[in-house]
Design an enzyme around this catalytic site. Structure first.
Site, PDB file in Angstrom:
ATOM      1  N   SER A   1       0.786  -1.230   0.000  1.00 50.78           N
ATOM      2  CA  SER A   1       0.000   0.000   0.000  1.00 50.78           C
ATOM      3  C   SER A   1       0.822   1.287   0.000  1.00 50.78           C
ATOM      4  O   SER A   1       0.309   2.341  -0.341  1.00 50.78           O
ATOM      5  CB  SER A   1      -0.955   0.000   1.190  1.00 50.78           C
ATOM      6  OG  SER A   1      -0.223  -0.109   2.385  1.00 50.78           O
TER       7      SER A   1
ATOM      8  N   HIS B   1      -5.536  -4.152  -1.393  1.00 52.02           N
ATOM      9  CA  HIS B   1      -5.402  -3.081  -2.393  1.00 52.02           C
ATOM     10  C   HIS B   1      -5.417  -3.585  -3.835  1.00 52.02           C
ATOM     11  O   HIS B   1      -5.264  -2.801  -4.762  1.00 52.02           O
ATOM     12  CB  HIS B   1      -4.121  -2.275  -2.143  1.00 52.02           C
ATOM     13  CG  HIS B   1      -4.226  -1.368  -0.961  1.00 52.02           C
ATOM     14  ND1 HIS B   1      -4.774  -0.107  -1.023  1.00 52.02           N
ATOM     15  CD2 HIS B   1      -3.888  -1.553   0.337  1.00 52.02           C
ATOM     16  CE1 HIS B   1      -4.749   0.449   0.169  1.00 52.02           C
ATOM     17  NE2 HIS B   1      -4.216  -0.409   1.021  1.00 52.02           N
TER      18      HIS B   1
ATOM     19  N   LYS C   1     -12.285  -0.999   0.770  1.00 50.00           N
ATOM     20  CA  LYS C   1     -11.530  -0.135  -0.148  1.00 50.00           C
ATOM     21  C   LYS C   1     -12.284  -0.066  -1.486  1.00 50.00           C
ATOM     22  O   LYS C   1     -13.255   0.673  -1.577  1.00 50.00           O
ATOM     23  CB  LYS C   1     -10.097  -0.638  -0.262  1.00 50.00           C
ATOM     24  CG  LYS C   1      -9.410  -0.644   1.116  1.00 50.00           C
ATOM     25  CD  LYS C   1      -7.953  -0.902   1.043  1.00 50.00           C
ATOM     26  CE  LYS C   1      -7.338  -1.249   2.384  1.00 50.00           C
ATOM     27  NZ  LYS C   1      -7.426  -0.187   3.400  1.00 50.00           N
TER      28      LYS C   1
HETATM   29  N1  PMP Z   1      -4.714  -5.523   4.924  1.00 50.75           N
HETATM   30  C1  PMP Z   1      -4.120  -4.576   4.176  1.00 50.75           C
HETATM   31  C2  PMP Z   1      -3.027  -4.975   3.251  1.00 50.75           C
HETATM   32  C3  PMP Z   1      -4.550  -3.245   4.247  1.00 50.75           C
HETATM   33  O1  PMP Z   1      -3.979  -2.293   3.506  1.00 50.75           O
HETATM   34  C4  PMP Z   1      -5.603  -2.918   5.132  1.00 50.75           C
HETATM   35  C5  PMP Z   1      -6.168  -1.504   5.224  1.00 50.75           C
HETATM   36  N2  PMP Z   1      -5.321  -0.520   5.610  1.00 50.75           N
HETATM   37  C6  PMP Z   1      -6.159  -3.929   5.905  1.00 50.75           C
HETATM   38  C7  PMP Z   1      -5.715  -5.215   5.768  1.00 50.75           C
HETATM   39  C8  PMP Z   1      -7.260  -3.632   6.884  1.00 50.75           C
HETATM   40  O2  PMP Z   1      -8.475  -3.588   6.230  1.00 50.75           O
HETATM   41  P1  PMP Z   1      -9.734  -2.896   6.909  1.00 50.75           P
HETATM   42  O3  PMP Z   1      -9.574  -1.438   6.703  1.00 50.75           O
HETATM   43  O4  PMP Z   1     -10.881  -3.496   6.193  1.00 50.75           O
HETATM   44  O5  PMP Z   1      -9.707  -3.281   8.352  1.00 50.75           O
END
Ligand code: PMP
Length: 395
Positions: free
Chosen positions: A185, A213, A243
């Site tokens: 990310s 992502h 997302k």
């Molecule tokens: N895994 C990854 C790779 C993420 O980028 C994120 C979000 N920042 C999450 C898990 C967490 O997801 P959520 O926002 O649905 O809790």
């Protein structure tokens, strides 16, 4: 407040503030769309994960409202008591179809999902090979499992192979898992899944890909695993509904037996109240939209490619992203924060990301162009980048 808590908080909060690491949160007075309102000002939004604009899509809003009328606002219980509504089952069936797997299980968030799934399968007699840049929720999920965590250098397949070999040959572990983000990310680079799967086959590793992502973005929307044609080779396909899907929630897609196990052993499924009906139907609708048309996906890529090209032509360092995630790398932490602040003052909401979230000296402003941005908004944002970049001698 107890004296010990008081001094702990005081000391640590002061320390964070001194280091400039104390998060200031600007509440939105609008939806998280391409233009947002903060402190009464309208700003071009380049900070959301609402890749496809679905968070504000009328079709999702409509089904969510209808679900509230039918089911109320809360699921009323954990999934295994009587919080499983027929709409939860429909969502899970749709997720399995979307990910080309036998079955799927939904959780209350992506974060929660990583906490749930890793520790349901791995324990202290196991080892996990984890990319050093994996998301915080993966790191926490690994810790919770009590398995031995073996970090490998970011996307370094030689390092992964050497560590997998060593772990396997040590004979110390019952099971060994390899975990990676599908898309990273902070830089927008894509995991080398074909090589990871090959190494996993050689050493009998369990494969776990968190595609938070990548879903909705790669593989014509179906995600990174599909992008590489590996749907039947990855054991755990993790995703988030927050997302590109635009709502909230997380999921694991995989073989029926794996999902059956998670339904009896993963603790957030057993002990935390189910996703709300409105969230569930909105997410289901989003997946239906994604599966029936690539229109939003195509628009996202058109906008992202255009925006990246414009920044590049003006001399910004946008790193090596292979996805719409567009970092503008500044380097110095203080300068990065100042750059972001000036962008916001000029009308572009793009936040700085600095150490410890990214390595020291690689501070960047991260941009997330979405399918919902118009070309006019992107042009305005680029003009502001140009102005601030020149003022600060960045370009
Ligand atoms: N895994 C990854 C790779 C993420 O980028 C994120 C979000 N920042 C999450 C898990 C967490 O997801 P959520 O926002 O649905 O809790």
């Amino acid at each position: 407040m107890s004296k010990v808590l008081d001094s702990f908080l005081q000391e640590n909060l002061d320390d964070l503030k001194k280091k400039g690491l104390y998060n200031i949160i600007d509440p939105l007075q609008s939806a998280n769309g391409p233009v947002i309102k903060i402190n009464g000002r309208e700003l071009i939004n380049l900070s959301s994960n609402n890749y496809l604009g679905l968070a504000t899509d009328d079709r999702l809003k409509e089904v969510a409202k209808a679900a509230i009328d039918t089911y109320g606002v809360g699921a009323g219980a954990v999934r295994t008591i009587n919080g499983t509504l027929d709409v939860h089952i429909k969502l899970e069936e749709k997720l399995a179809e979307f990910k080309h797997t036998e079955a799927a299980i939904a959780y209350q968030s992506g974060f929660n999902c990583n906490m749930a799934a890793i520790s349901a399968v791995m324990d202290k007699n196991d080892a996990i090979l984890s990319d050093e840049l994996n998301h915080a929720s993966i790191i926490d999920g690994c810790r919770l499992s009590k398995a031995k965590i073996i970090r490998f250098n970011h996307s370094d397949m030689e390092d992964l192979r050497a560590r997998a070999k060593e772990a396997k040959e040590s004979g110390l572990y019952n099971k060994i898992m390899v975990i990676t983000d599908g898309v990273f990310s902070m830089d927008g680079d894509v995991a080398k899944l074909p090589e990871i799967v090959e190494i996993a086959e050689e050493f009998d590793l369990i494969t776990y890909v968190d595609d938070a992502h990548g879903s909705g973005v790669l593989g014509k929307g179906a995600g990174t695993v599909k992008h590489f044609g590996l749907s039947d080779k990855v054991d755990f396909q993790i995703g988030t509904l927050s997302k590109a899907i635009g709502v909230v929630g997380g999921y694991v897609a995989g073989k029926q037996q794996l999902i059956d196990w998670l339904k009896v052993r993963s603790r957030p499924f057993l002990f935390s109240t189910a996703l709300t009906p409105a969230d569930v139907v909105a997410a289901t609708k989003a997946i239906e939209i994604l599966m029936s048309s690539t229109e939003l996906h195509d628009k996202l890529w058109e906008n992202a490619n255009y925006f990246k090209q414009q920044l590049k032509e003006r001399g910004f360092d946008i790193g090596q992203s292979e996805t719409p995630i567009t970092p503008v790398i500044i380097g110095d932490e203080v300068k990065t924060q100042e750059f972001s602040k000036k962008l916001i003052d000029e009308g572009v909401y793009a936040k700085s990301i600095v150490f410890p979230t990214v390595p020291q000296g690689t501070g960047r402003v991260r941009n997330m162009p979405t399918a919902a941005h118009t070309k006019e908004l992107l042009d305005k944002a680029v003009a502001i980048y140009d102005k601030v970049g020149k003022e600060m001698n960045i370009i």
